[in-house]
Design a protein around this motif. Structure first.
Motif, short mmCIF file in Angstrom:
data_model
loop_
_atom_site.label_atom_id
_atom_site.label_comp_id
_atom_site.label_asym_id
_atom_site.label_seq_id
_atom_site.Cartn_x
_atom_site.Cartn_y
_atom_site.Cartn_z
N ASN A 281 0.83 -1.19 0.00
CA ASN A 281 0.00 0.00 0.00
C ASN A 281 0.87 1.26 0.00
O ASN A 281 0.52 2.26 -0.63
CB ASN A 281 -0.94 0.01 1.21
N ALA A 282 2.02 1.20 0.68
CA ALA A 282 2.96 2.33 0.64
C ALA A 282 3.47 2.55 -0.78
O ALA A 282 3.58 3.70 -1.25
CB ALA A 282 4.12 2.08 1.60
N ILE A 283 3.77 1.47 -1.49
CA ILE A 283 4.24 1.58 -2.88
C ILE A 283 3.11 2.08 -3.78
O ILE A 283 3.31 2.98 -4.61
CB ILE A 283 4.78 0.22 -3.36
N PHE A 284 1.94 1.48 -3.63
CA PHE A 284 0.79 1.85 -4.45
C PHE A 284 0.44 3.33 -4.27
O PHE A 284 0.27 4.08 -5.24
CB PHE A 284 -0.40 0.99 -4.08
N MET A 285 0.36 3.77 -3.02
CA MET A 285 -0.01 5.16 -2.76
C MET A 285 1.11 6.13 -3.13
O MET A 285 0.85 7.28 -3.51
CB MET A 285 -0.42 5.34 -1.30
N THR A 286 2.36 5.69 -3.03
CA THR A 286 3.46 6.53 -3.52
C THR A 286 3.34 6.75 -5.01
O THR A 286 3.49 7.88 -5.50
CB THR A 286 4.81 5.87 -3.17
N HIS A 287 3.05 5.69 -5.75
CA HIS A 287 2.85 5.82 -7.20
C HIS A 287 1.70 6.77 -7.50
O HIS A 287 1.80 7.64 -8.38
CB HIS A 287 2.59 4.43 -7.81
N GLN A 288 0.59 6.63 -6.76
CA GLN A 288 -0.55 7.52 -6.94
C GLN A 288 -0.16 8.98 -6.65
O GLN A 288 -0.52 9.90 -7.39
CB GLN A 288 -1.68 7.11 -5.99
N SER A 289 0.59 9.19 -5.58
CA SER A 289 0.99 10.55 -5.19
C SER A 289 1.95 11.17 -6.19
O SER A 289 1.88 12.36 -6.48
CB SER A 289 1.61 10.53 -3.79
N LEU A 290 2.86 10.36 -6.72
CA LEU A 290 3.80 10.88 -7.71
C LEU A 290 3.08 11.30 -8.98
O LEU A 290 3.43 12.32 -9.59
CB LEU A 290 4.88 9.83 -8.01
N MET A 291 2.07 10.53 -9.39
CA MET A 291 1.28 10.93 -10.56
C MET A 291 0.51 12.21 -10.27
O MET A 291 0.37 13.08 -11.15
CB MET A 291 0.33 9.81 -10.98
N ALA A 292 0.02 12.36 -9.03
CA ALA A 292 -0.67 13.59 -8.67
C ALA A 292 0.27 14.79 -8.70
O ALA A 292 -0.12 15.91 -9.05
CB ALA A 292 -1.28 13.45 -7.27
N ALA A 293 1.53 14.56 -8.37
CA ALA A 293 2.51 15.65 -8.33
C ALA A 293 3.04 16.02 -9.70
O ALA A 293 3.32 17.20 -9.98
CB ALA A 293 3.67 15.27 -7.42
N LYS A 294 3.18 15.01 -10.58
CA LYS A 294 3.91 15.26 -11.84
C LYS A 294 3.09 15.00 -13.10
O LYS A 294 3.44 15.45 -14.18
CB LYS A 294 5.17 14.38 -11.85
N ARG A 343 10.65 10.79 -21.37
CA ARG A 343 10.53 11.28 -20.00
C ARG A 343 9.70 10.29 -19.17
O ARG A 343 8.75 9.69 -19.67
CB ARG A 343 9.89 12.67 -19.96
N TYR A 344 10.05 10.17 -17.91
CA TYR A 344 9.42 9.20 -17.03
C TYR A 344 9.02 9.85 -15.71
O TYR A 344 9.59 10.85 -15.27
CB TYR A 344 10.38 8.02 -16.77
N LEU A 345 8.04 9.23 -15.09
CA LEU A 345 7.55 9.71 -13.80
C LEU A 345 8.55 9.40 -12.69
O LEU A 345 8.97 10.29 -11.93
CB LEU A 345 6.21 9.03 -13.47
N ALA A 346 8.93 8.14 -12.59
CA ALA A 346 9.77 7.69 -11.47
C ALA A 346 10.44 6.38 -11.82
O ALA A 346 10.00 5.64 -12.71
CB ALA A 346 8.91 7.50 -10.22
N LEU A 347 11.52 6.10 -11.12
CA LEU A 347 12.18 4.80 -11.20
C LEU A 347 11.98 4.11 -9.86
O LEU A 347 12.34 4.65 -8.81
CB LEU A 347 13.67 4.95 -11.52
N PHE A 348 11.38 2.90 -9.90
CA PHE A 348 11.17 2.09 -8.72
C PHE A 348 12.21 0.98 -8.69
O PHE A 348 12.42 0.29 -9.69
CB PHE A 348 9.77 1.47 -8.73
N THR A 349 12.83 0.78 -7.54
CA THR A 349 13.82 -0.28 -7.43
C THR A 349 13.86 -0.79 -5.99
O THR A 349 13.41 -0.10 -5.06
CB THR A 349 15.22 0.20 -7.87
N GLU A 350 14.39 -2.00 -5.80
CA GLU A 350 14.54 -2.59 -4.48
C GLU A 350 16.02 -2.66 -4.13
O GLU A 350 16.86 -2.86 -5.00
CB GLU A 350 13.94 -4.00 -4.45
N PHE A 351 16.30 -2.52 -2.82
CA PHE A 351 17.71 -2.54 -2.40
C PHE A 351 17.85 -3.40 -1.15
O PHE A 351 17.53 -2.96 -0.05
CB PHE A 351 18.20 -1.12 -2.12
N PRO A 352 18.39 -4.63 -1.32
CA PRO A 352 18.61 -5.34 -2.58
C PRO A 352 17.31 -5.96 -3.09
O PRO A 352 16.28 -5.89 -2.42
CB PRO A 352 19.61 -6.42 -2.18
N GLY A 353 17.38 -6.59 -4.28
CA GLY A 353 16.20 -7.15 -4.90
C GLY A 353 15.80 -8.49 -4.30
O GLY A 353 16.57 -9.16 -3.62
N ASN A 354 14.58 -8.90 -4.61
CA ASN A 354 14.01 -10.13 -4.10
C ASN A 354 13.50 -10.96 -5.29
O ASN A 354 12.66 -10.46 -6.04
CB ASN A 354 12.84 -9.79 -3.17
#
Length: 590
Positions: A281-294, A343-354
């Protein structure tokens, strides 16, 4: 050999835990059977990972809502707010444009009576919003539930269902705002202290309680519900890194918020930490918020990700550019695209990946983001902030608090934190302040605070245990490959972000030379076996089978083998763990 962790298929992990977030799938065959929908597995499932398996308490509440408010052939799915339900409603019509508006509707249930609103009602906000829809459209609802993490928790369901049965939770359309009130179901009206001193009284009353509730709440884990806001503040301070001592809630709140922090970014505090229902939900809502911002731009998903991160960017916006290897060559390709004007909205990545435990080059990603104006979102769940410091390279850092931050495998939670030194901080801060909705249920916050008090000491021990297991696996000739940040070719990127006392985390995975070897090893491994990670006990799973069963060829194209086994290492004695893994390795046919 008798297995200490020989737990029945479908039993909760931990056992006798009503709100457990894992479930026993103890053999390779059981995992395949679950994915294939075989009755011998599904009929025994007492629970499951909450975004993939709707808890029986939630289903029971949904059935009661349909019985009272629904039409014949209807089904319901429940959310913590009208805004969350509205997002699901939009997803319904996006997935099935042929639906008639009257077929899918939102029902808001709120507390109401003739008396004034009580203090407890104001604290816990026991309201829900249900979507009623035709039974045959359940797959759409379940897809949204899984990807977004927007659904209610099982504790909220139980609390609100009790209000519903008492006639206190009613359709908001039938009452006036001035008539709303709530005193809470009877079992919640008794106040308890932060740390119960008279343990014997609770032990004496055990026979009168539901056994799973007693096990979960024993030894001071049940707090006064009026302390919810304080519990959330303590959790946010731990996430901010300003609270690292194993202290009670009173001591935690006595600390100044600008105390020396583990996350060393100037100007950063708990004010930049936001709590969510779960990590996804943190990831989902972050994506939603970033689209709202940009605006509505494609995102980039870099590195092989947890399944739903990719689905969120693909299904809830213009789509994404996927780089499944997380390689330098893929960053070269991204840079070429950016130079050519993409142009892109955001880059999502994991540190480290799973599950491959590879680490992205955050320094280069951050440089490209600054130059070409896109956000960087880093999921630090697997690394965790005691081991790695990724905030300087990100605009937003997200994490699943369900995992090692809690450890007890009995509560969900997530967080998103903003980097106050990030180039886009001001616009992001305004967006979060305007759009953020705190839907983390009161009781869940109380359990999360209590579980996380010993977070620091647990991480230190888990790091040591994981390295010991890694050494055992790497030394065995029948193990094809071990994936762990310390031994990855991307270790330089990990070490660049590693904290001075940080280790390499508690998650690793291994592959074998044949499916038969993987099955023999897994079936003879005497650990708990089920979904999730970051538990205080070692938890293993044939991860790719469980997370990607319908897309195994796609996984293989990115080097993620179907027969991979993943291990989340716990707090057991190192020598005991080593012997458990050695025994399983000896079971591989010669």
């Amino acid at each position: 050999m008798a297995f200490e962790n020989d737990v029945e298929v479908g039993e909760t992990i931990p056992s006798m835990t009503a709100h457990a977030v894992s479930v026993s799938l103890p053999t390779w065959r059981a995992n395949v059977g679950y994915e294939e929908g075989e009755e011998w597995v599904l009929s025994k499932m007492k629970t499951g990972y909450p975004r993939f398996f709707i808890h029986k308490s939630i289903e029971k509440f949904a059935t009661a809502i349909v019985k009272k408010y629904g039409e014949a052939g209807a089904r319901a799915i429940i959310f913590p707010s009208h805004a969350a339900a509205s997002r699901c409603l939009e997803f319904f019509f996006h997935q099935d444009p042929e639906l008639e508006p009257q077929q899918v509707r939102i029902l808001d249930l709120v507390p109401a009576a003739k008396k004034a609103r009580s203090e407890e009602c104001a604290i816990i906000s026991p309201k829900i919003s249900a979507i009623l829809f035709p039974q045959e459209k359940f797959k759409i609802a379940k897809t949204y539930w899984q990807h977004s993490g927007d659904g209610i928790s099982s504790r909220r369901a139980e609390y609100c269902h009790a209000l519903f049965d008492e006639g206190v939770l009613v359709d908001s359309a039938t009452i006036q705002e001035s008539a709303r009130f709530c005193k809470g179901p009877r079992r919640y009206q008794k106040k308890t202290s932060i740390d119960l001193s008279n343990i014997s009284d609770r032990l004496d009353s055990a026979a009168e309680q539901d056994p799973t509730q007693f096990v979960e709440e024993r030894f001071g884990r049940n707090l006064d519900i009026s302390m919810t806001s304080n519990a959330k503040l303590a959790v946010r301070r731990r996430i901010a890194g300003s609270l690292t001592a194993d202290v009670g809630l009173t001591e935690a709140l006595a600390l100044e918020k600008d105390l020396e922090r583990t996350r060393k970014v100037a100007g950063f505090s708990e004010d930049d930490v936001y709590l969510y229902a779960c990590g996804m939900n943190a990831i989902f809502m972050t994506h939603q918020s970033l689209m709202a911002a940009k605006g509505l731009l494609k995102s980039v998903v870099f590195g092989f990700p947890y399944i739903d991160t990719l689905k969120v960017t693909q299904k809830f916006g213009p789509g994404c550019l996927f780089y499944g290897f997380g390689s330098s060559e893929e960053l070269d390709d991204l840079e070429r695209r950016l130079k050519d004007g993409e142009r892109y909205l955001a880059l999502f990545t994991e540190f480290p990946g799973n599950p491959l435990l590879r680490s992205p080059d955050l320094e280069r990603i951050h440089s490209l983001a600054d130059k070409y104006d896109f956000f960087v979102v880093v999921d630090e769940t697997v690394g965790n902030f005691l081991n790695v410091h990724v905030l300087p390279y990100a605009d937003v850092v997200v994490s699943s608090l369900t995992k090692v931050f809690s450890g007890d495998s009995n509560v969900m939670g997530g967080s998103a934190i903003l980097n106050p030194k990030g180039r886009s901080y001001n616009i992001l801060k305004r967006t979060w302040e305007n759009n953020f909705e705190d839907n983390h249920w009161a009781e869940d916050s109380i359990f999360l605070e209590r579980n996380s008090r010993d977070f620091v000491s647990r991480i230190e021990r888990i790091n040591v245990n994981a390295e010991a297991i890694c050494d055992v696996l790497r030394a065995h000739p029948r193990v094809k490959q071990v994936n762990y940040p310390k031994f990855s070719d991307t270790r330089p990127f990990y070490d660049k972000c590693r904290t001075p006392n940080g280790g390499y985390g508690g998650l690793l995975s291994a592959t074998f030379f044949s499916k038969e070897d993987s099955v023999a090893f897994f079936d003879n491994l005497d650990t708990a076996k089920g979904p999730s990670l970051g538990t205080n006990f070692t938890l293993s799973s044939p991860y790719v089978i469980l997370a990607h069963y319908g897309e195994l060829d796609w996984c293989a194209s990115y080097g993620v083998e179907a027969n991979l086994v993943r291990f989340s290492v716990g707090l057991e004695e190192p020598c005991k763990l080593v012997n458990i893994f050695r025994h399983a390795l000896e079971a591989i046919p010669r």
